[in-house]
Design an enzyme around this catalytic site. Sequence first.
Site, PDB file in Angstrom:
ATOM      1  N   LYS A 191      32.037  59.718  79.659  1.00 10.80           N
ATOM      2  CA  LYS A 191      32.809  59.675  78.397  1.00 10.80           C
ATOM      3  C   LYS A 191      32.378  60.821  77.474  1.00 10.80           C
ATOM      4  O   LYS A 191      33.219  61.439  76.812  1.00 10.80           O
ATOM      5  CB  LYS A 191      32.631  58.318  77.702  1.00 10.80           C
ATOM      6  CG  LYS A 191      33.280  57.165  78.435  1.00 10.80           C
ATOM      7  CD  LYS A 191      34.802  57.294  78.500  1.00 10.80           C
ATOM      8  CE  LYS A 191      35.454  56.227  79.344  1.00 10.80           C
ATOM      9  NZ  LYS A 191      36.882  56.493  79.647  1.00 10.80           N
TER      10      LYS A 191
ATOM     11  N   TYR B  41      28.433  56.246  83.677  1.00 11.91           N
ATOM     12  CA  TYR B  41      29.708  55.916  83.034  1.00 11.91           C
ATOM     13  C   TYR B  41      29.751  56.489  81.611  1.00 11.91           C
ATOM     14  O   TYR B  41      30.690  57.183  81.220  1.00 11.91           O
ATOM     15  CB  TYR B  41      29.912  54.395  83.006  1.00 11.91           C
ATOM     16  CG  TYR B  41      30.892  53.952  81.958  1.00 11.91           C
ATOM     17  CD1 TYR B  41      32.256  54.153  82.130  1.00 11.91           C
ATOM     18  CD2 TYR B  41      30.459  53.371  80.759  1.00 11.91           C
ATOM     19  CE1 TYR B  41      33.157  53.771  81.143  1.00 11.91           C
ATOM     20  CE2 TYR B  41      31.350  52.992  79.773  1.00 11.91           C
ATOM     21  CZ  TYR B  41      32.693  53.191  79.965  1.00 11.91           C
ATOM     22  OH  TYR B  41      33.588  52.838  78.985  1.00 11.91           O
TER      23      TYR B  41
ATOM     24  N   SER C  62      34.476  55.540  74.237  1.00 12.79           N
ATOM     25  CA  SER C  62      33.768  54.267  74.126  1.00 12.79           C
ATOM     26  C   SER C  62      32.584  54.412  73.184  1.00 12.79           C
ATOM     27  O   SER C  62      31.994  55.496  73.063  1.00 12.79           O
ATOM     28  CB  SER C  62      33.275  53.880  75.517  1.00 12.79           C
ATOM     29  OG  SER C  62      32.287  52.883  75.433  1.00 12.79           O
TER      30      SER C  62
ATOM     31  N   PHE D 161      35.120  49.774  70.739  1.00 15.16           N
ATOM     32  CA  PHE D 161      33.967  48.868  70.794  1.00 15.16           C
ATOM     33  C   PHE D 161      34.292  47.821  71.869  1.00 15.16           C
ATOM     34  O   PHE D 161      34.730  48.182  72.934  1.00 15.16           O
ATOM     35  CB  PHE D 161      33.606  48.382  69.386  1.00 15.16           C
ATOM     36  CG  PHE D 161      32.873  49.506  68.650  1.00 15.16           C
ATOM     37  CD1 PHE D 161      33.550  50.664  68.262  1.00 15.16           C
ATOM     38  CD2 PHE D 161      31.510  49.470  68.478  1.00 15.16           C
ATOM     39  CE1 PHE D 161      32.883  51.746  67.691  1.00 15.16           C
ATOM     40  CE2 PHE D 161      30.825  50.540  67.895  1.00 15.16           C
ATOM     41  CZ  PHE D 161      31.518  51.679  67.509  1.00 15.16           C
TER      42      PHE D 161
ATOM     43  N   ARG E 130      19.642  41.952  80.555  1.00 17.03           N
ATOM     44  CA  ARG E 130      20.347  42.782  81.540  1.00 17.03           C
ATOM     45  C   ARG E 130      19.919  44.229  81.342  1.00 17.03           C
ATOM     46  O   ARG E 130      19.916  44.725  80.209  1.00 17.03           O
ATOM     47  CB  ARG E 130      21.860  42.629  81.330  1.00 17.03           C
ATOM     48  CG  ARG E 130      22.704  43.425  82.296  1.00 17.03           C
ATOM     49  CD  ARG E 130      24.181  43.057  82.204  1.00 17.03           C
ATOM     50  NE  ARG E 130      24.804  43.488  80.955  1.00 17.03           N
ATOM     51  CZ  ARG E 130      26.099  43.362  80.693  1.00 17.03           C
ATOM     52  NH1 ARG E 130      26.902  42.788  81.578  1.00 17.03           N
ATOM     53  NH2 ARG E 130      26.595  43.771  79.551  1.00 17.03           N
TER      54      ARG E 130
ATOM     55  N   THR F 160      29.922  53.554  73.888  1.00 14.52           N
ATOM     56  CA  THR F 160      28.792  53.866  74.765  1.00 14.52           C
ATOM     57  C   THR F 160      28.278  55.291  74.515  1.00 14.52           C
ATOM     58  O   THR F 160      27.121  55.587  74.802  1.00 14.52           O
ATOM     59  CB  THR F 160      29.188  53.660  76.249  1.00 14.52           C
ATOM     60  OG1 THR F 160      28.025  53.687  77.052  1.00 14.52           O
ATOM     61  CG2 THR F 160      30.148  54.720  76.734  1.00 14.52           C
TER      62      THR F 160
END
Length: 346
Positions: A158, A154, A128, A182, A298, A130
């Site tokens: 990865k 999370y 990811s 993405f 967020r 991320t």
Amino acid sequence: MGRKKIIVTGGAGYIGSHTVVELVAHGYDPIIVDNYSNSFPEVIDWLEELIGFRPINHNLDCCDYDSLKKVFSDNSDIAGVIHFAAYKAVGESMEKPIAYYQNNVNSLLVILNLMEEFNVKHLVFSSSCTVYGTPDNGIQVAENSELKPPASPYGHTKIICEEIIQNVCGNDKIKASLLRYFNPIGAHRSGKIGELPIGKPNNLVPFITQTAIGIREKLTIFGNTYNTPDGTNIRDYIHVSDLANAHIKALDYIGNKQNEKCSIFNIGTGNGNSVKEVVDAFEKATEMKLNYQIGEKRAGDVEAIYANAQKSNSILGWTAERTLEESLLSAWKWQLNLKAIDFKLD
Ligand code: UD1
């Protein structure tokens, strides 16, 4: 020569199910492994309608070595594994970090052990964007961009999984491709499969389509004071079928002896779009008005990130083809189909 068998863990999931369709279209024989922890058994029925036969599927947990071993031992000629199955909710991983490490890392280790044991050499792994964390050298990240500290357990799983695979590839027994996705959106053009989040969606596009169809009252845009042209976050939204196709290219790439033992590819369009642009594009494409408000930022959201996809374009020979509008229209078609078949998500 027969069709090459590919084990697809998480094959009933969002990206997994779309990849199963592309695998069949490209002459592969997918073997789905899924425990339906975040997917539905009905997906197998819908896949059957789409591909014209019932795909082989096993209801099991990839951390369960003995059960997964049986799948390997029952099939002597597995050509490769595409490993999608993982927990993927950023927020949930903050609350249950151990479960995330346990599931995401253990399942990979079980698979690597079995690949070695059964001499299966090719792996495509779902990574990811991320892993880039919050990029500070510009927002367009390339495969060799620095990996910043992950914002969530999370994201950390990865990074750990990528490192494990890179180390394992060093022993020459396994070749792998790490695909850094993405933001996948949209659904198969038939509207028969798509994203099926259980409960209230975390992700933007299912929230938009559920609001448009009346399941949710309104979308909240998480913040409009970011340092971006319209103040909302920027992401690289890629159609899930384009993303699925990248897995076929990755299998081809790994299969070529001359190619890198462990390759890494960004799978994105190369374009950034803001949350507001996505909302506007949805309204334009569907000719509907979406009920939305601006809310708080967020926690954990990266301001802006999108792919430098040049390596995938030139080395993998893969390019995203579908537009944002097409992607959003397909997501809407899927939402309408769920209503038509009266599928209850909760
Ligand atoms: C994140 C992860 C990604 C992971 C994915 C899984 C990062 C950088 N990305 O994607 O690796 O695979 O979750 O779920 O960590 N938004 C709203 N309102 C909503 C929902 C979303 O405004 O109701 C906004 C978000 O603030 C964000 C954008 O929409 O700017 C996309 O959000 P989302 O779809 O959740 O994906 P990411 O957070 O980018």
